[in-house]
Design an enzyme around this catalytic site. Structure first.
Site: not given
Ligand code: AMP
Length: 186
Positions: A13, A88, A127, A131, A142
């Site tokens: 993404k 999400r 990657r 993180r 996840r």
């Molecule tokens: P990402 O970089 O999009 O994979 O997001 C990393 C982490 O941030 C996720 O595993 C969640 O803990 C939190 N997070 C990001 N976006 C959201 C969202 N829209 N709703 C809830 N938690 C989020």
């Protein structure tokens, strides 16, 4: 034009969001990046969400929606945006649609990037961004959270007829070409 870039962790993404925003001059909103930056800067929000991100759970809908609402009031978002990692949950989607509709806007397209689970795990492990949630256990968790809480967002937008599935395997260019074809079809 507002686009939701949807898909499991590791689907590409972030990479594709960068390509889309440059090509179509759209803003980019990644809730994950916003949380990581808050954690890095040790803001009150960062302190609150740090352990949640590390565990792979979702941040509460209230916090996420308030953050997106405040951010998208900025002028840079008036011409449209690529939303990456948001919404999400179905609750976030419903509130998001209401928020856009108050502004005379809507979600125009949801691009759903599909990649099989085995490749997702390999991609994330390789990657190497360091993180805190990028361990094999963290990734599996996840993916579970994605399947249980985030996948229903697809059904919600499918009913609105704006979902396009994109095969997320192949080179970055291959995937981006598929995305361009879908965007030009709307
Ligand atoms: P990402 O970089 O999009 O994979 O997001 C990393 C982490 O941030 C996720 O595993 C969640 O803990 C939190 N997070 C990001 N976006 C959201 C969202 N829209 N709703 C809830 N938690 C989020």
């Amino acid at each position: 034009m507002n686009i939701i870039l949807f898909g499991p962790p590791g689907a590409g993404k972030g990479t594709q969001a960068d390509r889309i925003i440059n090509h179509y001059s759209l803003a980019h909103l990644s809730t994950g990046n916003m949380f990581r930056s808050a954690i890095h800067n040790k803001t009150p929000l960062g302190v609150k969400v740090s352990s949640i991100l590390a565990s792979g759970e979702l941040v509460s809908d209230d916090i996420v929606v308030a953050l997106v609402k405040e951010e998208t009031e900025k002028d840079i978002y008036t011409n449209g945006c690529v939303f990456d990692g948001f919404p999400r949950t179905v609750a976030q989607s419903v509130t998001f649609d209401a928020m856009l509709s108050e502004r005379g806007q809507k979600v125009d397209l949801l691009l759903s990037l599909t990649v099989d689970n085995h490749e997702l795990i390999n991609r994330i492990l390789s990657r190497g961004q360091g993180r805190s949630d990028d361990t094999e256990e963290g990734i599996k968790h996840r993916l579970e959270v994605y399947n249980n809480e985030t996948k229903p967002v697809l059904d919600y937008y499918q009913e609105k007829g704006i979902v396009v599935e994109i095969n997320g395997t192949g080179s970055v260019d291959d995937v981006f070409n598929r995305i361009k074809d879908s965007i030009s079809a709307i």
